[in-house]
Design an enzyme around this catalytic site. Structure first.
Site, short mmCIF file in Angstrom:
data_model
loop_
_atom_site.label_atom_id
_atom_site.label_comp_id
_atom_site.label_asym_id
_atom_site.label_seq_id
_atom_site.Cartn_x
_atom_site.Cartn_y
_atom_site.Cartn_z
N GLU A 187 0.78 -1.27 -0.01
CA GLU A 187 -0.13 -0.08 -0.02
C GLU A 187 0.88 1.37 0.02
O GLU A 187 0.56 2.16 -0.76
CB GLU A 187 -0.62 -0.08 1.03
CG GLU A 187 -1.55 1.16 1.48
CD GLU A 187 -2.89 1.33 0.55
OE1 GLU A 187 -3.31 0.06 0.16
OE2 GLU A 187 -3.62 2.19 0.46
N ASP A 188 1.83 1.22 0.80
CA ASP A 188 2.64 2.44 0.97
C ASP A 188 3.88 2.58 0.43
O ASP A 188 4.71 3.79 0.57
CB ASP A 188 2.81 2.87 2.72
CG ASP A 188 1.55 2.88 3.38
OD1 ASP A 188 0.52 3.05 2.90
OD2 ASP A 188 1.38 2.77 4.58
#
Ligand code: MN
Length: 768
Positions: free
Chosen positions: A95-96
């Site tokens: 996600e990051d």
């Protein structure tokens, strides 16, 4: 590309802190009963550490501490193994950061990929905006969960850690995250049997949503601790002596209700802290000895206790043979303790206790013995799958339907043939009909319960035998949605209603076409557009449906409409005649000088609620009636108007978890004299002339403005409601104090929102 070598980037102290946190995780894992696969956990940690290198959380601490903490919860508090720990460590990586799912799969295999993928799709949902984005992400969690339940467990662990560290977020974010936790994650944890996590989630949300109440309850618990200790000693001494002489190994503890449950009880019953009688319970956890049956041991201990204290036979709960639907097993009994106080005693074996606290995870541990509970879990996952995969028109409906599957406390009922069926508590005849077959549900007109005829709305009771009565001509109505609690019935009714609507739309179109033909007009887009404008509908289907059901008197209006067509007048001129479509006048006629667009309200700033010459710059919600001084929050509608709700309002809670972007923090500002109506409830001992003397007491304070009073008496006790007009909460307190001084009055409090008891009210109903 994956780099497997970590180069320190934080301060030496921080690097040491990271290392220590990770070592604690490894230690906890080594102490668990799982196969020891530390190597793969090490690799996951290194990858996560490299991926999040140099990144910090809002609180300022290195980001990597978050995945470590989540992995720690997964390991120690849920009892899951290496696959889950690895996935938890990696849950924010895709996600990051720049790493991809393929990178993950190459290193850790496809199982971890599936889980991380599931978590990636749904992560950070708490920061997204838009009406259904949150509902949508929940739907994703549930879809993925049906592949692997570990996704939801790790998601809950993630949420738990975020809640534990919520203090560093902006207040408006805190409300939103706390609200969502209350609305979705706590019930979810409950349904999965994660009792201690559910309790902690609820308590943390409560703490952020109602800081004042939280502090007050904590303080009262502390103040009364010594008394309780004393009581426990007196109560437990004879029980412990008997347990020891029977040779039973046990732990005996007092369990205090959580702050949140205490507060809920105070709210729903409208009572002060002092009147919450089941503030605590006594729990006895015993060790099982060489094959001696647990259930029998529970009964032995039950016998010991009831020989010493009188049991309340209405309050014996036996979940030793048939567990609750979330797997809970125990024997509960309430007995009369010292000083005439009722005390609940919970009797469990060590194993039952672990399942109660750690739920699902413990099931896996005892898998071979606990086939039944696995079946129960599968059943629930099936329901969830049904709900998730059913086509629902919007996210809000979906959330409501989903929540129904969370609040299940089950009962058993029988078909006429004697087959058993499990239904949630509060299920009705209609739920039962749909449970058997959607066709039967659609045509249900009532039932015979234990051979007695009853209507479709009748709630079922444990052990009822039910025979459904049906008729070909019966068909679902929209009110039916209010009569059911099972997702299956809800989905059945919704789809029947949609079918019905399609038919009405079709009929409406035919009628309109025929009318046009009679007036020798072609049913063109421009005619439809004018009609839409005229009747104030947004969609063609809505217009057709209104015609199809006869809600629009086309006969009357059509003549004028056709005339207008012939006269070459525009639809707007036509609207100038006093014809009102759907109770509303023409847009242009509502307010010829339509006020200019209200300025956009800055969501990040605290909005000051004020009043000038009787004009409020906000709208107090009609569901919870906030007044100056109440803990409140604002919800901004599409017209940039601020609706103010009490923090405790369930409508607000729902908006918090579904439309968080509308929230703003508020502060009470200057009010010039506007009065708000509040209702106070009081109880007391009956005596002659009570109404007169209470009114007299209040009238001594000449500024108190009573708008209504009502007192009723029963068995020497009276209870009353009084409506007063006040400026703020201080005045409410003042009036309460005045009333409390009256000798006949036992207690007084302000009426809690009536809607508190009603779950699942929609934002539309709240006037948004
Ligand atoms: Mn996270």
């Amino acid at each position: 590309m994956i780099i497997d070598k970590y180069t320190p980037v934080f301060t030496p102290e921080e690097e040491a802190q990271i290392e220590a946190a990770y070592q604690e995780l490894v230690q906890a894992y080594m102490n668990s009963n799982h196969r020891q696969k530390v190597e793969v956990i090490d690799r996951a940690f290194t990858l996560a550490r490299v991926a999040h290198a140099g990144v910090r959380r809002r609180s300022g601490e290195p980001y990597i501490l978050h995945p470590i903490a989540v992995a720690r919860i997964v390991c120690s508090e849920m009892g899951l193994g290496s696959t889950s720990i690895v996935s938890a460590l990696l849950h924010d990586v895709v996600e990051d950061t720049d790493y991809t799912l393929d990178d993950i799969e190459a290193r850790f295999g496809d199982k971890v990929r599936v889980i991380v993928d599931g978590l990636t799709k749904v992560s950070n949902d708490n920061f997204s905006t838009g009406t259904s984005a949150q509902a949508e992400s929940l739907r994703k969690i549930l879809l993925v969960m049906s592949d692997d339940a570990r996704v939801i467990l790790i998601k809950i662990a993630d949420r738990l850690h975020n809640m534990r560290t919520l203090g560093s977020m902006l207040p408006s974010k805190q409300y939103k995250i706390a609200g969502e936790t209350q609305y979705i994650y706590a019930p979810l944890a409950h349904r999965l049997g994660l009792h201690s996590i559910k309790t902690e989630l609820e308590d943390l949300s409560f703490r952020y949503e109602h800081p004042e109440s939280y502090r007050m309850i904590s303080q009262k618990i502390a103040e009364t601790a010594a008394d309780r200790e004393q009581l426990l000693k007196r109560f437990a001494a004879p029980i412990e002596a008997a347990l020891i002489s029977e040779g039973i190994n046990y732990d005996l503890k007092m369990r205090i209700k959580s702050n949140y449950s205490i507060w809920r009880k105070m709210q729903t019953k409208g009572i002060p802290f002092e009147e919450v009688f089941d503030l605590f319970a006594v729990r006895i956890v015993f060790d099982v000895k060489d094959g001696y049956p647990e259930k029998k041991r529970c009964l032995d201990i039950y016998g010991i206790i009831t020989a010493l204290y009188r049991a309340n036979n209405d309050r014996i709960r036996d979940w030793t043979s048939t567990p609750k639907s979330n797997g809970y097993r125990a024997l509960h009994v309430t007995v009369m303790g010292p000083g005439g106080r009722w005390i609940e005693v919970q009797i469990r074996s060590r194993r039952m206790d672990e399942i109660a606290e750690r739920g699902l995870a413990a099931h896996w541990r005892y898998k071979n013995e606990l086939v039944e509970e696995d079946k129960e879990l599968d059943r629930w996952l099936d329901t969830v799958r049904d709900v998730v995969q059913a086509p629902t028109p919007n996210g809000m409906d979906f959330l409501d339907t989903f929540k129904l599957s969370l609040y299940a406390e089950d009962i058993w009922v029988f078909t006429p043939k004697g087959d058993t069926l499990r239904l949630p508590y509060e299920a009705t005849v209609l739920d039962f009909a749909y449970e058997i077959h959607s066709e039967l549900g659609d045509h249900c007109i009532g039932a015979k319960i234990n051979h007695k005829a009853v209507p479709i709305t009748t709630k079922l009771k444990q052990g009822d035998q039910i025979e459904i009565l049906h008729s070909k001509t019966a068909y679902p109505k929209s009110e039916w949605l209010g009569y059911v609690v099972t997702p299956k019935a809800r989905l059945g009714i919704s789809s029947a209603l949609r079918r019905q609507m399609r038919e009405q739309v079709q009929r409406g179109e035919e009628v309109l076409r025929a009318k046009c033909a009679m007036a020798q007009l072609e049913l063109s887009n421009s005619i439809v557009d004018r009609l839409l404008d005229f009747y104030q509908y947004n969609k063609r289907e809505e217009l057709y449906q209104a015609i199809g059901t006869g809600r629009i008197d086309l006969e009357r209006d059509m003549a004028k409409f056709v005339k207008a067509q012939v006269d070459q007048r525009s639809a707007t001129d036509l609207g100038a005649e006093p014809i009102v479509g759907r109770g509303r006048k023409f847009k242009a006629l509502i307010d010829p000088e339509a006020p200019e667009e209200r300025p956009r309200i800055d969501r990040k700033k605290i909005y000051e609620l004020s009043e000038q010459s009787q004009k409020l710059n906000y709208i107090p919600a009609t569901c919870c009636h906030p007044i100056p001084g109440d803990e409140a929050l604002g919800i901004v509608d599409d017209k940039e108007q601020v609706h103010v709700h009490k923090l405790a309002c369930p409508v607000a809670t729902k908006v918090k978890s579904t439309e968080g972007h509308r929230l703003i923090s508020t502060r009470w500002g200057e009010h010039e004299g506007h009065r708000f109506e509040v209702t106070l409830i009081f109880r007391g001992v009956d005596n002659v002339g009570i109404l007169h003397s209470i009114t007299a007491t209040l009238l001594e304070h000449d500024h108190i403005n009573i708008s209504g009073i009502n007192i009723s008496c029963k068995d020497g006790i009276f209870s009353g409601r009084i409506s007063v007009m006040v400026h703020n909460t201080e005045e409410v307190e003042e009036i309460c104090t005045t009333l409390r001084q009256h000798e006949a009055i036992i207690n007084v409090h302000r009426l809690a929102e009536e809607t508190l008891k009603r779950r699942g009210q929609t934002a539309e109903e709240s006037g948004l």
